[in-house]
Write an enzyme that holds these catalytic residues in place. Structure first.
Site, PDB file in Angstrom:
ATOM      1  N   HIS A  15       0.801  -1.234   0.000  1.00 15.58           N
ATOM      2  CA  HIS A  15       0.000   0.000   0.000  1.00 15.58           C
ATOM      3  C   HIS A  15       0.830   1.278   0.000  1.00 15.58           C
ATOM      4  O   HIS A  15       0.353   2.320  -0.452  1.00 15.58           O
ATOM      5  CB  HIS A  15      -0.930   0.051   1.223  1.00 15.58           C
ATOM      6  CG  HIS A  15      -2.021  -0.973   1.190  1.00 15.58           C
ATOM      7  ND1 HIS A  15      -2.889  -1.093   0.126  1.00 15.58           N
ATOM      8  CD2 HIS A  15      -2.389  -1.932   2.085  1.00 15.58           C
ATOM      9  CE1 HIS A  15      -3.740  -2.074   0.375  1.00 15.58           C
ATOM     10  NE2 HIS A  15      -3.459  -2.606   1.547  1.00 15.58           N
TER      11      HIS A  15
ATOM     12  N   ASP B  86      -3.197 -10.360  -2.242  1.00 14.52           N
ATOM     13  CA  ASP B  86      -3.732  -9.899  -0.959  1.00 14.52           C
ATOM     14  C   ASP B  86      -5.195  -9.486  -1.205  1.00 14.52           C
ATOM     15  O   ASP B  86      -5.570  -9.175  -2.344  1.00 14.52           O
ATOM     16  CB  ASP B  86      -2.908  -8.686  -0.498  1.00 14.52           C
ATOM     17  CG  ASP B  86      -3.339  -8.141   0.854  1.00 14.52           C
ATOM     18  OD1 ASP B  86      -2.760  -8.569   1.867  1.00 14.52           O
ATOM     19  OD2 ASP B  86      -4.272  -7.298   0.898  1.00 14.52           O
TER      20      ASP B  86
ATOM     21  N   HIS C 126      -6.574  -6.792  -0.486  1.00 16.62           N
ATOM     22  CA  HIS C 126      -6.653  -5.371  -0.838  1.00 16.62           C
ATOM     23  C   HIS C 126      -5.837  -5.049  -2.091  1.00 16.62           C
ATOM     24  O   HIS C 126      -4.805  -5.672  -2.338  1.00 16.62           O
ATOM     25  CB  HIS C 126      -6.148  -4.518   0.334  1.00 16.62           C
ATOM     26  CG  HIS C 126      -6.870  -4.774   1.617  1.00 16.62           C
ATOM     27  ND1 HIS C 126      -6.376  -5.642   2.584  1.00 16.62           N
ATOM     28  CD2 HIS C 126      -8.048  -4.307   2.079  1.00 16.62           C
ATOM     29  CE1 HIS C 126      -7.228  -5.679   3.604  1.00 16.62           C
ATOM     30  NE2 HIS C 126      -8.252  -4.881   3.320  1.00 16.62           N
TER      31      HIS C 126
ATOM     32  N   ASP D 261      -5.631 -12.237   3.943  1.00 19.08           N
ATOM     33  CA  ASP D 261      -6.853 -11.575   4.396  1.00 19.08           C
ATOM     34  C   ASP D 261      -8.022 -11.893   3.462  1.00 19.08           C
ATOM     35  O   ASP D 261      -9.132 -11.377   3.637  1.00 19.08           O
ATOM     36  CB  ASP D 261      -6.659 -10.059   4.580  1.00 19.08           C
ATOM     37  CG  ASP D 261      -5.741  -9.433   3.557  1.00 19.08           C
ATOM     38  OD1 ASP D 261      -5.443 -10.088   2.538  1.00 19.08           O
ATOM     39  OD2 ASP D 261      -5.322  -8.282   3.769  1.00 19.08           O
TER      40      ASP D 261
HETATM   41  N1  Q9C Z   1     -12.573  -0.108   7.192  1.00 16.79           N
HETATM   42  C1  Q9C Z   1      -2.841  -5.060   4.220  1.00 16.79           C
HETATM   43  O1  Q9C Z   1      -3.533  -6.035   4.187  1.00 16.79           O
HETATM   44  N2  Q9C Z   1      -7.761  -0.506   7.172  1.00 16.79           N
HETATM   45  N3  Q9C Z   1      -3.307  -3.886   4.664  1.00 16.79           N
HETATM   46  C2  Q9C Z   1      -8.955  -0.826   6.492  1.00 16.79           C
HETATM   47  C3  Q9C Z   1     -11.428  -0.823   6.663  1.00 16.79           C
HETATM   48  C4  Q9C Z   1      -6.530  -0.738   6.459  1.00 16.79           C
HETATM   49  C5  Q9C Z   1      -4.669  -3.732   5.071  1.00 16.79           C
HETATM   50  C6  Q9C Z   1     -10.147  -0.303   7.242  1.00 16.79           C
HETATM   51  C7  Q9C Z   1      -6.333  -2.158   6.039  1.00 16.79           C
HETATM   52  C8  Q9C Z   1      -4.965  -2.332   5.442  1.00 16.79           C
HETATM   53  C9  Q9C Z   1      -1.400  -5.138   3.860  1.00 16.79           C
HETATM   54 ZN    ZN Z   2      -4.626  -6.729   2.721  1.00 12.40          ZN
END
Ligand code: Q9C
Ligand code: ZN
Length: 377
Positions: free
Chosen positions: A183, A226, A228, A313
């Site tokens: 990210h 992932d 995301h 995830d």
């Molecule tokens: N309402 C990785 O999996 N917060 N990052 C999300 C949702 C951030 C995840 C909040 C999630 C980041 C590397």
């Molecule tokens: Zn993620």
């Protein structure tokens, strides 16, 4: 499979602001413990790399790569923000530096003021917002040590992968990168990411290839699975055609402002970015359809190397994901990727990204690595 681990990746322990509350970040040291513990009863071999968390121990090659891929003032912020806040009485030593004010473009309707948002501010509170895009990436006492250890594992993975080549059977290596990387951008942390490990890995591959005899320019593919969208990785390679970025991720989910199918790359890089979003609630069958498309596009690219951004995830119980994958599905996904004649052969660096069900993370990871190796040897 060799699995690279550095104890310094366990040090970073931050808080995040989520659902109106300050809480321990889901991205926590126990994630690594879970993976190590599940690996114990397998044939995968954990290789421990020590000391990479201390400033003196890091190699020049590695430091040059981090400096070449991220802004100097941003790196300086990551390295010093926590101690500066503590020294100024703005934070307790066990606390996390989190932003409170972001330089957002729509703050000014007056175009002539937009330049105000581009200069790093001197105020420490303002700086924390200047170098971040969300409130999930706190900077704690040992964040920098873990961030460097994590990126160094990506670098070491590449070094070992490329040393092993030349005649011998090429192999895959996994690096237990924590914190994750996909990210963050060249000058902003976000989504638990501080330094983009996949970017460092790709640039390391290019650097080592240029040094080989004869030197060559490798073609590289990044597959990001992932939950995301890897906005930071996509952004870094968006206008380059030697690096193909392919991502399968939750549609309209974090990081919200990127990840659509329309994002195909720009300039020379047009056609070298492929986003495959999937609706929340998707099953393994739907997921495997996207894997098929991803593999097909990567085969077309004919890469010399693959970097796999691997997150868990996508697991059905994940607090931050919304797909319905179960443990054995990770073996199926890995096999599907490796089943390709091309992807079954090319040297691959696997990097850990997300995955927040600590109790299941280790077994999910082992299921994936087992599935991956079933097609090898
Ligand atoms: N309402 C990785 O999996 N917060 N990052 C999300 C949702 C951030 C995840 C909040 C999630 C980041 C590397
Ligand atoms: Zn993620």
């Amino acid at each position: 499979m060799f699995v690279l681990f550095d104890p310094a990746t366990r040090l970073h322990k931050a808080e995040e602001f989520l659902s109106g509350k300050l809480m321990p970040a889901w991205e926590c040291p126990a994630r690594i413990d879970s993976i190590l513990s599940s690996l114990e009863s397998t044939n995968h071999q954990v290789v421990t790399i020590q000391l990479a968390g201390s400033d003196e121990s890091r190699s020049k090659d590695f430091c040059d790569l981090v400096a070449a891929t991220h802004d100097a003032s941003y790196l300086e912020h990551l390295r010093t923000a926590h101690s500066v806040w503590v020294a100024e009485g703005a934070l307790e030593p066990h606390g996390s530096v989190l932003p409170e004010c972001f330089p957002v473009k729509r703050l000014f309707n007056s175009r002539s003021l937009e330049g105000n948002l581009e200069q790093p501010p001197t105020d420490i509170f303002a700086r924390s917002g200047f170098y971040a895009f969300d409130m999930s990436s706190g900077i704690a006492e040992e964040t920098w040590a873990s961030v460097m250890a994590s990126a160094n594992l990506a670098y070491e993975g590449v070094r070992r992968l490329m040393e092993s080549g030349d005649g011998k059977r090429l192999k895959s290596i996994t690096a237990l990168t924590r914190p994750p990387g996909h990210h963050c951008t060249t000058s902003m942390s976000g989504g638990y990411c501080y330094v983009n490990n996949a970017v460092v890995a790709v640039e390391a591959i290019k650097k080592f290839a240029a040094r080989k005899n004869p030197p060559y320019k490798p073609k590289i593919a990044i597959l990001d699975i992932d939950f995301h969208h890897g906005n930071g990785t996509q952004d870094y390679f968006y206008s380059k055609r030697d690096v193909l970025y392919v991502s399968i991720h939750g549609q309209d989910e974090f990081p919200y402002y990127s990840g659509s199918e329309q994002e195909v790359g720009e300039g020379e890089g047009e056609g070298y970015n492929l986003n495959l979003p999937l609706p929340c609630g998707s099953s393994v069958e739907q997921y495997l359809e996207k894997v098929k498309l991803a593999v097909r596009r990567i085969e077309e690219h004919r890469p010399d190397y693959l970097v796999l951004s691997l997150g868990f995830d996508t697991y059905m119980l994940d607090p931050l994901g919304a797909f319905k994958l179960d443990t054995e599905d990770y073996a199926a996904i890995a096999e599907r990727i490796r089943f390709s004649d091309l992807l079954g052969q090319i040297p691959t660096l696997i990097l850990l990204e997300g995955g927040y069900v600590v109790e299941r993370l280790g077994d999910n990871c082992v299921a994936f690595l087992d599935g991956w190796e079933r097609r090898l040897d």
